[in-house]
Design a protein around this motif. Structure first.
Motif, short mmCIF file in Angstrom:
data_model
loop_
_atom_site.label_atom_id
_atom_site.label_comp_id
_atom_site.label_asym_id
_atom_site.label_seq_id
_atom_site.Cartn_x
_atom_site.Cartn_y
_atom_site.Cartn_z
N UNK A 2 0.83 -1.20 0.00
CA UNK A 2 0.00 0.00 0.00
C UNK A 2 0.87 1.25 0.00
N UNK A 3 1.96 1.20 0.76
CA UNK A 3 2.87 2.33 0.87
C UNK A 3 3.47 2.65 -0.50
N UNK A 6 0.86 4.32 -2.79
CA UNK A 6 0.31 5.62 -2.43
C UNK A 6 1.36 6.73 -2.36
N UNK A 7 2.59 6.35 -2.02
CA UNK A 7 3.60 7.39 -1.83
C UNK A 7 3.83 8.25 -3.07
N UNK A 10 0.85 10.44 -3.73
CA UNK A 10 0.82 11.51 -2.75
C UNK A 10 1.73 12.66 -3.18
N UNK A 11 2.89 12.31 -3.73
CA UNK A 11 3.83 13.34 -4.19
C UNK A 11 3.24 14.10 -5.39
N UNK A 14 0.65 16.37 -4.09
CA UNK A 14 1.26 17.44 -3.30
C UNK A 14 1.89 18.52 -4.17
N UNK A 15 2.68 18.09 -5.16
CA UNK A 15 3.32 19.08 -6.05
C UNK A 15 2.26 19.85 -6.83
N UNK A 17 -0.83 20.41 -6.01
CA UNK A 17 -1.56 21.35 -5.16
C UNK A 17 -0.74 22.63 -4.96
N UNK A 18 0.58 22.46 -4.84
CA UNK A 18 1.42 23.65 -4.65
C UNK A 18 1.50 24.49 -5.93
N UNK A 21 -1.55 26.31 -5.87
CA UNK A 21 -1.51 27.30 -4.79
C UNK A 21 -0.49 28.40 -5.07
N UNK A 23 2.67 28.36 -5.24
CA UNK A 23 3.91 28.34 -4.46
C UNK A 23 5.11 28.56 -5.38
N UNK A 46 -6.53 8.03 -6.22
CA UNK A 46 -6.17 7.71 -4.84
C UNK A 46 -7.31 6.96 -4.13
N UNK A 110 -14.09 4.25 12.71
CA UNK A 110 -13.47 4.65 11.44
C UNK A 110 -14.16 3.98 10.27
N UNK B 16 8.66 18.48 -1.34
CA UNK B 16 7.37 19.16 -1.17
C UNK B 16 7.44 20.13 0.01
N UNK B 23 8.62 30.14 0.71
CA UNK B 23 8.18 31.54 0.80
C UNK B 23 7.74 31.93 2.21
N UNK B 84 -0.61 5.84 6.93
CA UNK B 84 -1.87 6.03 6.25
C UNK B 84 -2.98 5.88 7.26
N UNK B 86 -6.05 5.15 9.59
CA UNK B 86 -6.67 3.94 10.14
C UNK B 86 -5.68 2.81 10.40
N UNK B 108 -0.34 19.70 1.29
CA UNK B 108 0.74 20.57 1.79
C UNK B 108 0.18 21.83 2.45
N UNK B 109 -0.91 22.36 1.92
CA UNK B 109 -1.48 23.58 2.50
C UNK B 109 -2.04 23.31 3.90
#
Lengths: 220, 122
Positions: A2-3, A6-7, A10-11, A14-15, A17-18, A21, A23, A46, A110, B16, B23, B84, B86, B108-109
Motif C-alpha cells: 500500500x505504501x 500511495x507514496x 501523494x507526491x 502534493x506538487x 496542489x502547490x 496554490x 507556491x 487515490x 473509522x 514538497x 516563501x 496512512x 486507520x 501541503x497547504x
C-alpha cells in the motif's frame, strides 16, 4: 504494497496542489483548468487505490476491526460536516438526525464512518434535487443507519448486483457520476464484519434508501 | 527565525516540504532516518519537528519517544506524519509523546496550516 502505491501518488498530488496554490509562482489563467483536472483525477485514482487495497485486505482475511466505544452522534456529525459543502453546492437539503437518547456504541468508528461516507456520498452524487438524509434509530440493542435520498433510484433488476465490485448500474452512470464502483462492496464487508447486514430500498425516479443494521455493542 | 526539523527518508516528500516553506519565514533542517533525526534534533534544538513514521534505522514513533526522554526536546512540538489513515499509528504516535499527527495523504497547504498553528511564523 500500500505504501509503495500511495507514496508516489501523494507526491504528485502534493506538487500539483502547490502549483495550483502558486507556491512556484503565478499560474497563467489557461493552465488553471488542466491543473485542477490533474488534481481531480489524482484524487479519484487515490480513492480507487485505497478502495482496492481495502478490498484486497478484506478478501485476504487480514482486515481487522479496531473496536472501541464511539458516539453515534459524533460519527454521524463528522460525516455530515464533511459532506455538507458538497450538498450545499448542489443545492440539496442535507439532514442528519440522531435521537438524543442513543447510548454509547461499540464498534469500529473509522469503518462505520467510511460506510456512511460511501452511502451519503453516493446519495449526494445521484440526487439532482431534493434531499438526502442520514437517520439513526436504536431498538433492542440494534443500531439502524439509514441513508435516504430523492435521487434517480435503482431499477429492481440492478439491485442484486449493487454490492458487487465494479458494478455501477451502467457504464454511462460511471462516466457521468464518477465513483470507484467499490464503495458499496467495501461497505457491505465492513457491515458484515460488525455482524450486521446492509440492504437497499429503491424506486426509480423517486429515490433510494440504503440501510444497515449492526449491533449497538459489537463484542470483541 | 524559527527552525523546523523534518525527518523523512523520501526525497519527494522532502522536496514538497522544502517548496512549501520556501516563501515562509521558517528555516528548514532535514534528516533522512530516525537515528539521524534524533541526533539532529539534539544538535540544532528546532522549534518544531515534523516526523515521518516509516523511517530507516529507527521508526518515527521510537524517535519521538527518545526525544521526549531528552530534556532539550521534551517540550518541542512534534507533529507525526502517520503512514496512512486507520493504521493505528495515530494512537501510537500520541502515546509516544507526539503533540499531534497528520495522516498521509495530506495536503501541503493543510500541513502548513498545522505548522502555523503550533508555531506562529513570526
Amino acid at each position: 504494497m500500500s505504501h509503495e502505491l500511495r507514496t508516489p501518488l501523494n507526491a504528485i498530488l502534493g506538487f500539483n496542489e502547490m502549483l495550483l496554490g502558486e507556491v512556484y509562482g503565478a499560474v497563467p489563467k489557461d493552465m488553471q483548468e488542466p491543473l485542477t483536472d490533474i488534481q481531480t483525477s489524482g484524487k479519484h485514482l487515490l480513492r480507487l487505490i485505497n478502495n482496492v487495497l481495502d478490498l484486497a485486505k478484506i478478501e485476504a482475511g487480514r482486515m481487522e476491526l479496531a473496536l472501541g466505544d464511539y458516539s453515534v452522534h459524533d460519527t454521524v456529525g463528522s460525516v455530515h460536516a464533511t459532506l455538507r459543502l458538497l450538498a450545499a453546492d448542489k443545492g440539496l437539503e442535507f439532514v442528519a438526525s440522531v435521537p438524543d437518547d442513543i447510548p454509547l456504541a461499540c464498534g469500529d468508528a473509522g469503518r462505520i464512518t467510511q460506510c456512511l461516507m460511501n452511502l451519503a456520498g453516493n446519495s449526494l452524487k445521484f440526487t439532482k434535487e431534493g434531499r438526502v438524509e442520514i437517520a439513526v434509530a436504536q431498538r433492542n440493542g440494534t443500531l439502524t443507519y439509514r441513508v435516504s435520498d430523492t435521487g434517480i433510484g435503482i431499477p429492481p433488476e440492478k439491485i442484486g448486483n449493487l454490492f458487487t465490485e465494479f458494478k455501477q448500474t451502467d457504464a454511462t452512470i460511471a462516466s457521468e457520476y464518477g465513483g470507484t464502483g467499490l464503495g458499496l462492496s467495501i461497505s457491505k464487508k465492513f457491515v458484515e464484519m460488525h455482524g450486521g447486514r446492509i440492504w437497499v430500498e429503491s424506486e426509480v425516479g423517486k429515490g433510494s434508501a440504503f440501510i444497515f443494521e449492526i449491533p449497538l455493542r459489537v463484542n470483541s | 527565525m524559527k527552525t523546523i526539523l523534518y525527518v523523512e527518508d523520501n526525497e519527494m516528500n522532502r522536496k514538497i516540504v522544502r517548496a512549501m516553506l520556501k516563501n515562509t519565514q521558517y528555516q528548514l533542517v532535514e534528516a533522512f532516518d530516525g537515528e539521524a533525526g534524533v541526533a539532529k534534533a539534539l544538535e540544532v534544538k528546532p522549534d518544531l519537528i515534523l516526523m515521518d513514521v516509516q523511517l530507516p534505522k529507527m521508526s518515527g514513533i521510537d524517535a519521538t519517544r527518545k526525544l521526549r526522554a531528552e530534556a532539550a526536546t521534551a517540550q518541542t512540538p512534534i507533529l507525526v506524519i502517520t503512514s496512512f489513515a486507520l493504521s493505528g499509528d495515530e494512537q501510537k504516535a500520541l502515546e509516544a509523546g507526539a503533540t499531534g499527527y497528520l495522516a498521509k495523504p495530506y495536503s501541503p497547504m493543510d500541513l502548513l496550516g498545522r505548522i502555523r498553528k503550533l508555531l506562529p511564523e513570526t
